[in-house]
Design an enzyme around this catalytic site. Structure first.
Site, mmCIF file in Angstrom:
data_model
loop_
_atom_site.group_PDB
_atom_site.id
_atom_site.type_symbol
_atom_site.label_atom_id
_atom_site.label_comp_id
_atom_site.label_asym_id
_atom_site.label_seq_id
_atom_site.Cartn_x
_atom_site.Cartn_y
_atom_site.Cartn_z
ATOM 1 N N ASP A 1 -34.787 65.288 16.357
ATOM 2 C CA ASP A 1 -33.584 65.747 17.062
ATOM 3 C C ASP A 1 -32.481 66.075 16.076
ATOM 4 O O ASP A 1 -31.735 67.042 16.240
ATOM 5 C CB ASP A 1 -33.099 64.668 18.041
ATOM 6 C CG ASP A 1 -33.766 64.790 19.396
ATOM 7 O OD1 ASP A 1 -33.455 63.973 20.267
ATOM 8 O OD2 ASP A 1 -34.587 65.700 19.578
ATOM 9 N N GLU B 1 -32.706 67.101 12.983
ATOM 10 C CA GLU B 1 -32.946 68.375 12.303
ATOM 11 C C GLU B 1 -32.713 69.550 13.240
ATOM 12 O O GLU B 1 -32.154 70.571 12.851
ATOM 13 C CB GLU B 1 -34.369 68.407 11.755
ATOM 14 C CG GLU B 1 -34.575 67.478 10.579
ATOM 15 C CD GLU B 1 -36.030 67.386 10.193
ATOM 16 O OE1 GLU B 1 -36.853 67.029 11.055
ATOM 17 O OE2 GLU B 1 -36.340 67.686 9.034
ATOM 18 N N PHE B 2 -33.165 69.402 14.491
ATOM 19 C CA PHE B 2 -32.938 70.480 15.456
ATOM 20 C C PHE B 2 -31.444 70.686 15.686
ATOM 21 O O PHE B 2 -30.951 71.821 15.704
ATOM 22 C CB PHE B 2 -33.631 70.167 16.779
ATOM 23 C CG PHE B 2 -33.385 71.219 17.829
ATOM 24 C CD1 PHE B 2 -34.136 72.379 17.854
ATOM 25 C CD2 PHE B 2 -32.377 71.060 18.774
ATOM 26 C CE1 PHE B 2 -33.905 73.358 18.799
ATOM 27 C CE2 PHE B 2 -32.131 72.034 19.717
ATOM 28 C CZ PHE B 2 -32.902 73.186 19.731
ATOM 29 N N ASP B 3 -30.725 69.587 15.873
ATOM 30 C CA ASP B 3 -29.278 69.688 16.088
ATOM 31 C C ASP B 3 -28.589 70.335 14.892
ATOM 32 O O ASP B 3 -27.628 71.101 15.042
ATOM 33 C CB ASP B 3 -28.682 68.301 16.349
ATOM 34 C CG ASP B 3 -29.119 67.727 17.681
ATOM 35 O OD1 ASP B 3 -29.173 66.491 17.797
ATOM 36 O OD2 ASP B 3 -29.414 68.512 18.601
ATOM 37 N N SER C 1 -27.906 71.979 30.649
ATOM 38 C CA SER C 1 -28.225 70.956 29.659
ATOM 39 C C SER C 1 -26.942 70.193 29.322
ATOM 40 O O SER C 1 -25.953 70.286 30.055
ATOM 41 C CB SER C 1 -28.823 71.627 28.427
ATOM 42 O OG SER C 1 -29.283 70.676 27.513
ATOM 43 N N LEU C 2 -26.926 69.478 28.204
ATOM 44 C CA LEU C 2 -25.741 68.740 27.771
ATOM 45 C C LEU C 2 -25.450 69.046 26.312
ATOM 46 O O LEU C 2 -26.364 69.210 25.505
ATOM 47 C CB LEU C 2 -25.952 67.227 27.918
ATOM 48 C CG LEU C 2 -25.914 66.622 29.317
ATOM 49 C CD1 LEU C 2 -26.361 65.174 29.252
ATOM 50 C CD2 LEU C 2 -24.523 66.731 29.920
ATOM 51 N N LYS D 1 -28.631 57.498 28.636
ATOM 52 C CA LYS D 1 -29.353 58.765 28.470
ATOM 53 C C LYS D 1 -30.845 58.449 28.358
ATOM 54 O O LYS D 1 -31.335 58.042 27.313
ATOM 55 C CB LYS D 1 -28.865 59.525 27.242
ATOM 56 C CG LYS D 1 -29.467 60.912 27.112
ATOM 57 C CD LYS D 1 -28.878 61.665 25.931
ATOM 58 C CE LYS D 1 -29.446 63.071 25.859
ATOM 59 N NZ LYS D 1 -30.909 63.082 25.614
ATOM 60 N N CYS E 1 -54.141 87.516 12.575
ATOM 61 C CA CYS E 1 -54.194 86.065 12.384
ATOM 62 C C CYS E 1 -54.269 85.396 13.755
ATOM 63 O O CYS E 1 -53.395 85.629 14.607
ATOM 64 C CB CYS E 1 -52.961 85.574 11.637
ATOM 65 S SG CYS E 1 -52.900 83.768 11.469
#
Length: 701
Positions: free
Chosen positions: A49, A51-53, A99-100, A131, A451
């Site tokens: 999370d 890294e995604f954020d 979403s939040l 949460k 591929c």
């Protein structure tokens, strides 16, 4: 600097992004969407999370610095699951299911609360809710009877999982009448489906005993269990639900969310016993600190605390962005760490050809679940972190959800460790790997035409709701078609026959006959041939061309032949296109096998030109119209198509050139921009009059 008609001095315009910034924006947008696909569709995320954020925040910062980069298709403007096809029937939400936004420390929480205070003064109270780490579900009750259950999807349209939802014990078929709270005519209620930790461990133990792979964590298992094709499988799994909000209602207008939860509980719906109502930000911080210390005392996993403005009237005043309400935020806890043995490093090829190394580890318990796999991003990251195969490594679960390798415990090395050697050739197709350009950290497979990994992703993409919308051609079906060598590439998709499908186990019954799913797929392929031109453009996987640009090109040129024949300057001159997309379109048509796909689709009967309905008057010729918020009588696509059919341009952003802004429920920042620029704002009734009569139409009050 310039002056408005009011005499105000406008702020200086931001600088235009340079080529490197545009390229970085596209890389970030592509990467974020790929990770969203793995999270929302495959239930198999590969980065933490945190890294995604970080990626999403970098993308947001680029767009804040250069607003012209911000498009309606950007991940910053969409709810996470938008644009991905599934094998479940679509179900439109009665009200948007957003979403939040996240905050990660006290400073960010304080800044959010300050924005609330600037709009509401001291009038707002706050609800603090756990949460839950699960999967969102929306339920619709009519006259007290459960009518439908749907996943979040893109916030407007989710997956119909009604049969599976009915197997969850916490979800009542009928609402219980209450003297204090009469059952409403229509109730749309939102909640989270999850596993209790003990039930998740019991499920995994059973799977292992049956020789099946266990789930990685409770969130993935909840999502996978809710989306089972066979409701009997869902029924055998001990899913739970807790309600955490309401959507559209008729006959129920609570003054506060706290009152709404009291009503939901009275009707027999599950609500959390841990929700607390407080008056100040200091009290919010106290609740966050408390649950940070006691999060493992709860029977289910949590990864933070959701803070919401309680008063419904204030929620309406604060509104929402395109993806999240302004009146709520998720405070996410710091990650937890553990150590384990790194057994091996292997690579995987993604949709864009990017080759990603993964760490395979001895399973270890961290943040309430067992982890055995983590991403290492790229070869440079492996070297940067200094990890060797055989190392004891520190792993972290950011947000208590997704694992990442932090680095090795060097003092525990015994000399048996070895370096990871990045493959020189694609593990899927054998093509020599290389960076897309000099200096790239990512290594890619350049064999984009054939591929298997990349082809799988392209097939899945063209079947999505934002493209041909082919129900039945999901990830499993795309894999089966390619594995059986039924089609060499996407160009042959529309010539599939029953005999072709019988070469795959997926579409063949035990009696050797074509399955019902196979028949449906053939019927849906025939139906897809009649899709409008803009969907064909999206399906071609032309870089940068999403639904917004595709609609603009289709409206301007009317046929794929005309688009191919247009000069780069003519393409760039189309509103909503610009030089970057224009160059990508021209480049795409220079590749022989790209043009071969078009030729095959054309020969198979795919519609390559739009025919205008002569019965619809061109009442909006040349007008740029922006739609924002939820409309009761139109989906977002229906509203855009109604505008385009009458000669108008369905724009994605508000400017001085905008003729009208149509504002539905929770319109967000586009409404604010329209008011600021003095652009006429219409409600839904005004929009209908505009479609029927053309301008002028008086703005709404």
């Amino acid at each position: 600097m310039s002056e408005k008609a009011t005499g105000e001095v406008e702020a200086e315009l931001p600088e235009h992004p340079d080529a490197d910034e545009r390229r970085r924006w596209q890389e970030l947008a592509d990467e974020v969407r790929e990770h969203q696909f793995r999270y929302y569709v495959k239930d198999a995320p590969i980065i933490s999370d945190a890294e995604f954020d970080k990626l999403l925040r970098e993308l947001q910062a680029l767009e804040d610095a250069h607003p012209e980069l911000r498009t309606p298709d950007s991940p910053t403007q969409l709810v996470g699951g938008a644009g991905f096809a599934t094998e479940f029937a679509p179900a439109e939400h009665l009200e948007r299911m957003l979403s939040l936004d996240n905050v990660f420390d006290s400073d960010e929480l304080t800044a959010w609360a300050a924005r609330i205070s600037s709009e509401t003064g001291d009038a707002a109270h706050f609800l603090c809710e756990l949460k839950i780490d699960g999967v969102a579900l929306s339920l619709v009750y009519r006259d007290g009877r459960l009518e439908r259950g749907a996943t979040r999807g893109d916030g407007r349209t989710g997956e119909d999982v009604t049969l599976n939802a009915r197997t969850i014990d916490d979800i009542p078929e009928r609402l219980t009448p209450s003297d204090e709270f009469p059952v409403p005519a229509v109730l749309e209620v939102r909640g989270e489906v999850f596993f209790r930790v003990a039930d998740f461990e019991e499920l995994n133990a059973g799977l292992v005993a049956e020789g099946k792979p266990p789930f990685a964590n409770p969130r993935n298992s909840a999502a996978g269990s809710l989306r089972q094709k066979n409701p009997a499988v869902t029924a055998r799994r001990k899913l739970r639900m807790i309600c955490h909000g309401i959507g559209y209602t008729e006959g129920f207008t609570p003054a506060s969310l706290h009152d709404a939860y009291r009503a939901l509980g009275a009707w027999g719906l599950p609500v959390s016993e841990h929700t607390t109502k407080v008056s100040t930000v200091a009290e919010v911080a106290e609740r966050i600190a408390y649950w940070g210390e006691h999060r493992h005392d709860v029977e289910h996993e949590i990864d933070g605390v959701v803070v919401k403005v309680d008063e419904v009237a204030l929620q309406r005043r604060l509104g929402a962005t395109s993806r999240a309400p302004r009146w709520a935020v998720a405070y996410k806890y710091p990650p937890e760490e553990a150590t384990t043995k790194l057994l091996d490093i292997r690579v995987n090829v993604g949709r864009t050809g990017r080759v990603t190394p993964f760490a395979y580890m001895e399973p270890v318990k961290v943040a309430g679940s067992t982890v055995g796999l983590a991403t290492l991003h790229n070869a440079s990251e492996v070297k940067r972190k200094g990890v060797l195969i055989g190392d004891t490594v520190v792993i972290r679960k950011a947000g208590d959800v997704i694992p990442e390798v932090l680095g090795p415990v060097v003092d525990l090395r015994d000399g048996t460790e070895r370096e990871f050697e990045f493959p020189t050739h694609c593990p899927e197709c054998g093509t020599e790997l290389a960076p897309a350009k000099e200096g790239d950290a990512d290594i890619r497979c350049p064999n984009s035409r054939s591929c298997p990994a990349q082809l799988r992703e392209r097939l899945f993409h063209l079947a999505g709701r934002g493209a041909f919308d082919i129900e039945g051609l999901g990830y499993e079906a795309a894999t089966a078609l390619l594995a059986a060598q039924v089609i060499p590439d996407e160009g042959d998709l529309f010539t599939l026959t029953a005999d072709d499908l019988l070469r795959t186990e997926l579409f063949t019954t035990k009696k050797g006959e074509l399955s019902a799913n196979g028949k449906r797929l053939l019927a849906n392929l025939t139906k897809a041939k009649e899709q409008p031109l803009w969907r064909v453009l999206v399906a071609l996987s032309i870089r940068h061309v999403g639904p917004t640009a595709a609609r603009a090109l289709a409206t301007e040129f009317g046929s794929l032949e005309a688009i191919e024949a247009a000069s780069e300057e003519e393409l760039a001159a189309v509103e909503g296109v610009g030089p970057t997309i224009a160059a990508a379109v021209k480049d795409w048509f220079t590749v022989d096998w790209h043009r071969a796909i078009v030729d095959k689709w054309r020969a198979a009967g795919v519609r390559m030109a739009d025919e205008r309905d002569a019965s619809i008057e061109r009442t909006l010729e040349g007008l740029s119209i922006v739609v924002t918020g939820s409309l009761a009588g139109f989906s977002r696509d229906q509203a855009k198509e109604a505008i385009i059919a009458r000669g108008g341009k369905a724009a994605g952003s508000v400017s001085k050139k905008t003729a009208y802004v149509v504002a539905g429920d929770a319109p967000g920042s586009k409404y604010d921009k329209a008011v600021e620029l003095g652009v006429p704002v219409l409600d839904e009734d005004g929009f209908r009059r505009l479609l029927e009569q053309g301008p002028p139409v008086e703005p709404a009050e």
